[in-house]
Write a protein that holds these residues in place. Structure first.
Motif, PDB file in Angstrom:
ATOM      1  N   ARG A   1      21.455 -13.567 -32.144  1.00  0.00           N
ATOM      2  CA  ARG A   1      20.330 -14.138 -31.625  1.00  0.00           C
ATOM      3  C   ARG A   1      20.488 -15.676 -31.487  1.00  0.00           C
ATOM      4  N   ASP A   2      21.370 -16.187 -32.342  1.00  0.00           N
ATOM      5  CA  ASP A   2      21.426 -17.553 -32.169  1.00  0.00           C
ATOM      6  C   ASP A   2      22.378 -18.070 -30.826  1.00  0.00           C
ATOM      7  N   GLY A   3      23.570 -17.170 -30.738  1.00  0.00           N
ATOM      8  CA  GLY A   3      24.249 -17.030 -29.554  1.00  0.00           C
ATOM      9  C   GLY A   3      23.198 -17.050 -28.202  1.00  0.00           C
ATOM     10  N   ASP A   4      22.321 -16.118 -28.239  1.00  0.00           N
ATOM     11  CA  ASP A   4      21.325 -15.872 -27.148  1.00  0.00           C
ATOM     12  C   ASP A   4      20.395 -17.226 -26.959  1.00  0.00           C
ATOM     13  N   ARG A   5      20.085 -17.711 -27.851  1.00  0.00           N
ATOM     14  CA  ARG A   5      19.099 -18.864 -27.725  1.00  0.00           C
ATOM     15  C   ARG A   5      19.856 -20.093 -27.147  1.00  0.00           C
ATOM     16  N   PHE A   6      21.110 -20.252 -27.617  1.00  0.00           N
ATOM     17  CA  PHE A   6      22.114 -21.254 -27.209  1.00  0.00           C
ATOM     18  C   PHE A   6      22.267 -20.995 -25.580  1.00  0.00           C
ATOM     19  N   LEU A   7      22.818 -19.652 -25.308  1.00  0.00           N
ATOM     20  CA  LEU A   7      22.861 -19.476 -23.773  1.00  0.00           C
ATOM     21  C   LEU A   7      21.860 -19.669 -23.096  1.00  0.00           C
ATOM     22  N   ASP A   8      20.706 -19.240 -23.362  1.00  0.00           N
ATOM     23  CA  ASP A   8      19.320 -19.507 -22.605  1.00  0.00           C
ATOM     24  C   ASP A   8      19.170 -21.031 -22.461  1.00  0.00           C
ATOM     25  N   MET A   9      19.182 -21.641 -23.352  1.00  0.00           N
ATOM     26  CA  MET A   9      19.079 -23.134 -23.284  1.00  0.00           C
ATOM     27  C   MET A   9      20.206 -23.955 -22.449  1.00  0.00           C
ATOM     28  N   MET A  10      21.324 -23.397 -22.522  1.00  0.00           N
ATOM     29  CA  MET A  10      22.344 -23.945 -21.648  1.00  0.00           C
ATOM     30  C   MET A  10      22.322 -23.602 -20.254  1.00  0.00           C
ATOM     31  N   GLU A  11      21.827 -22.239 -19.739  1.00  0.00           N
ATOM     32  CA  GLU A  11      21.426 -21.796 -18.588  1.00  0.00           C
ATOM     33  C   GLU A  11      20.493 -22.647 -17.960  1.00  0.00           C
ATOM     34  N   ARG A  12      19.433 -22.904 -18.645  1.00  0.00           N
ATOM     35  CA  ARG A  12      18.458 -23.947 -18.301  1.00  0.00           C
ATOM     36  C   ARG A  12      19.031 -25.389 -17.780  1.00  0.00           C
TER      37      ARG A  12
ATOM     38  N   ILE B   1      35.951 -16.154 -10.355  1.00  0.00           N
ATOM     39  CA  ILE B   1      34.930 -15.251 -10.067  1.00  0.00           C
ATOM     40  C   ILE B   1      35.511 -13.868  -9.541  1.00  0.00           C
ATOM     41  N   THR B   2      34.654 -12.933 -10.160  1.00  0.00           N
ATOM     42  CA  THR B   2      35.304 -11.382 -10.202  1.00  0.00           C
ATOM     43  C   THR B   2      33.974 -10.684  -9.379  1.00  0.00           C
ATOM     44  N   GLU B   3      34.654  -9.560  -8.982  1.00  0.00           N
ATOM     45  CA  GLU B   3      33.414  -8.642  -8.439  1.00  0.00           C
ATOM     46  C   GLU B   3      32.592  -8.248  -9.297  1.00  0.00           C
ATOM     47  N   GLN B   4      32.835  -7.895 -10.506  1.00  0.00           N
ATOM     48  CA  GLN B   4      32.045  -7.554 -11.753  1.00  0.00           C
ATOM     49  C   GLN B   4      31.125  -8.594 -11.924  1.00  0.00           C
ATOM     50  N   ALA B   5      31.337 -10.014 -11.915  1.00  0.00           N
ATOM     51  CA  ALA B   5      30.511 -11.167 -12.136  1.00  0.00           C
ATOM     52  C   ALA B   5      29.422 -11.220 -11.108  1.00  0.00           C
ATOM     53  N   LYS B   6      29.994 -11.028  -9.776  1.00  0.00           N
ATOM     54  CA  LYS B   6      29.007 -10.802  -8.654  1.00  0.00           C
ATOM     55  C   LYS B   6      27.750  -9.583  -8.827  1.00  0.00           C
ATOM     56  N   GLN B   7      28.497  -8.454  -9.317  1.00  0.00           N
ATOM     57  CA  GLN B   7      27.433  -7.443  -9.612  1.00  0.00           C
ATOM     58  C   GLN B   7      26.599  -7.557 -10.683  1.00  0.00           C
ATOM     59  N   LYS B   8      27.023  -8.319 -11.804  1.00  0.00           N
ATOM     60  CA  LYS B   8      26.248  -8.885 -12.940  1.00  0.00           C
ATOM     61  C   LYS B   8      25.298  -9.734 -12.544  1.00  0.00           C
ATOM     62  N   ALA B   9      25.457 -10.762 -11.484  1.00  0.00           N
ATOM     63  CA  ALA B   9      24.392 -11.723 -11.079  1.00  0.00           C
ATOM     64  C   ALA B   9      23.201 -10.988 -10.697  1.00  0.00           C
ATOM     65  N   LYS B  10      23.189  -9.862 -10.082  1.00  0.00           N
ATOM     66  CA  LYS B  10      22.100  -9.096  -9.644  1.00  0.00           C
ATOM     67  C   LYS B  10      21.274  -8.643 -10.751  1.00  0.00           C
ATOM     68  N   GLU B  11      21.743  -8.702 -11.909  1.00  0.00           N
ATOM     69  CA  GLU B  11      21.153  -7.997 -13.026  1.00  0.00           C
ATOM     70  C   GLU B  11      20.573  -9.320 -13.950  1.00  0.00           C
ATOM     71  N   CYS B  12      21.257 -10.297 -13.770  1.00  0.00           N
ATOM     72  CA  CYS B  12      20.960 -11.366 -14.883  1.00  0.00           C
ATOM     73  C   CYS B  12      19.742 -12.163 -14.389  1.00  0.00           C
ATOM     74  N   LYS B  13      19.165 -12.869 -15.432  1.00  0.00           N
ATOM     75  CA  LYS B  13      17.972 -13.804 -15.116  1.00  0.00           C
ATOM     76  C   LYS B  13      18.426 -15.122 -14.400  1.00  0.00           C
ATOM     77  N   SER B  14      19.585 -15.315 -14.931  1.00  0.00           N
ATOM     78  CA  SER B  14      20.272 -16.675 -14.543  1.00  0.00           C
ATOM     79  C   SER B  14      21.634 -16.352 -13.768  1.00  0.00           C
ATOM     80  N   HIS B  15      22.001 -17.139 -12.808  1.00  0.00           N
ATOM     81  CA  HIS B  15      23.127 -16.740 -12.191  1.00  0.00           C
ATOM     82  C   HIS B  15      24.444 -17.871 -12.443  1.00  0.00           C
ATOM     83  N   TRP B  16      24.006 -18.685 -13.563  1.00  0.00           N
ATOM     84  CA  TRP B  16      25.128 -19.529 -14.152  1.00  0.00           C
ATOM     85  C   TRP B  16      25.678 -18.706 -15.177  1.00  0.00           C
ATOM     86  N   ARG B  17      27.199 -18.722 -15.106  1.00  0.00           N
ATOM     87  CA  ARG B  17      28.018 -18.132 -16.046  1.00  0.00           C
ATOM     88  C   ARG B  17      28.056 -19.206 -17.155  1.00  0.00           C
TER      89      ARG B  17
END
Length: 337
Positions: free
Chosen positions: A44-55, A268-284
């Motif tokens: 959960r701490d990692g998720d809060r960190f990733l959420d903020m860094m994506e923003r 940038i991989t094909e898997q990353a492109k597919q993941k971008a369709k599922e994720c709220k943020s498109h920033w890796r």
């Protein structure tokens, strides 16, 4: 393949765990990396960190550039895209087989990075640019709390790894941690817009890390590839709930080459492109912590590692701050003018 997992739980409970310690050393020798389970590190701490860094990374370029500190060699604040250039590692790459060569790449990395200092520093140092005060971006009042909460957990894991590794390498338990105390540790997440680039585009060119060890929380996007000691390129897969640790140049120095710095790249991989369709943020976003030897300490092979001919030939004593400065110059972050 998934990297072998080293569980820190028994060690943290007070057991010496010599078998686990030797296993850690052996895995790092073979792969230059390992998966780490530390029960103190909560997702959960990692998720809060990733959420903020994506923003943060989603902000316009002109907003992010306010946080850049080129006069401090970008050792705090934001490093803009197309600033960092991987040093020339072609001599190593030429020895690799065709299927294991790095992705062709020239120029500077398209990734952004933000560096945030972690832990206490010396009261004075010959390398003030490596001890600079952190930059707090405007509009992120939660920034210090989230950065410190996540960074301190990664740093605690890093110190435990350093202790276990010393035991596994037949060195005094504190051989590494005493050098890491008051080191210029940096929480240094990277970001790249996956939508902006095509499959096969290199985000971070073939390189190694200049520090002692690097820790990563699990990223939401794939794309990291590492090279084993035998020169085999593998996609890095970290089990859920685990961290990734990689050997840096300073650890190679301290072991006289017994442990080798781990080469890696991000693509940038094909898997990353597919993941971008599922994720709220498109920033890796990478959840990266650089653990450093204290800048005024001397880098040289420790204990029994100082007696081999390789150590004597290639690892002569140097201050950690001078080694860092040389590496920053090589990757275009330190202005030589």
């Amino acid at each position: 393949m998934e990297l072998p997992v080293i569980d820190l739980n028994a060690f943290l409970q007070g057991s010496r765990c010599e078998e686990d310690c030797r296993n850690l050393a052996n895995v790092l020798r073979q792969y230059g990396a390992a998966a780490i389970y530390d029960p103190r590190v909560e997702q959960r701490d990692g998720d809060r960190f990733l959420d903020m860094m994506e923003r943060y990374f989603e902000q316009p370029t002109e907003v992010k550039l306010k946080d850049a500190r080129p006069e401090l060699y970008y050792q705090v604040g934001v490093t803009p895209e197309f600033t960092e250039e991987p040093r020339d590692n072609s001599a190593y790459a030429e020895k690799l087989s065709t299927k294991n060569k790095p992705t062709p790449f020239q120029g500077k990395d398209c990734k952004w990075r933000f560096q945030w200092r972690m832990g206490p520093r010396p009261e004075s140092s010959k390398y003030p640019e490596l001890e600079a005060e952190p930059v707090i971006p405007q509009g992120f009042p939660e920034w210090p709390t989230i950065m410190n909460t996540w960074g301190e957990k990664l740093l605690a894991a890093g110190f435990a790894i350093a202790e276990m590794l010393a035991i596994g390498l037949d060195l005094p338990r504190d051989a590494f941690v005493r050098l890491l105390s008051r080191g210029s540790h940096l929480l240094a997440p990277t970001g790249v817009d996956v939508d902006k680039y095509e499959v096969g585009h290199v985000v971070a060119g073939f390189h190694y890390d200049l520090n002692f060890i690097t820790l990563h929380g699990k990223a939401r996007y794939p794309g990291l590839f590492i090279w084993t000691r035998e020169g085999i390129r593998i996609p890095c897969k970290v089990p859920d709930g685990c961290l990734l640790v990689q050997v840096g140049a300073q650890l190679e120095y301290l072991t006289g080459g017994y442990l080798e710095k781990g080469f890696h790249e991000v693509v940038i991989t094909e898997q990353a492109k597919q993941k971008a369709k599922e994720c709220k943020s498109h920033w890796r976003v990478s959840s990266t912590l650089f653990v450093h030897v204290q800048v005024d300490s001397i880098l040289q092979p420790l204990g029994h590692f100082q007696h081999n001919e390789l150590a004597k030939q290639y690892y002569s004593p140097i201050e950690a701050g001078a080694q860092v400065a040389q590496e920053l110059q090589a990757i275009q972050l330190k202005n030589t003018a």
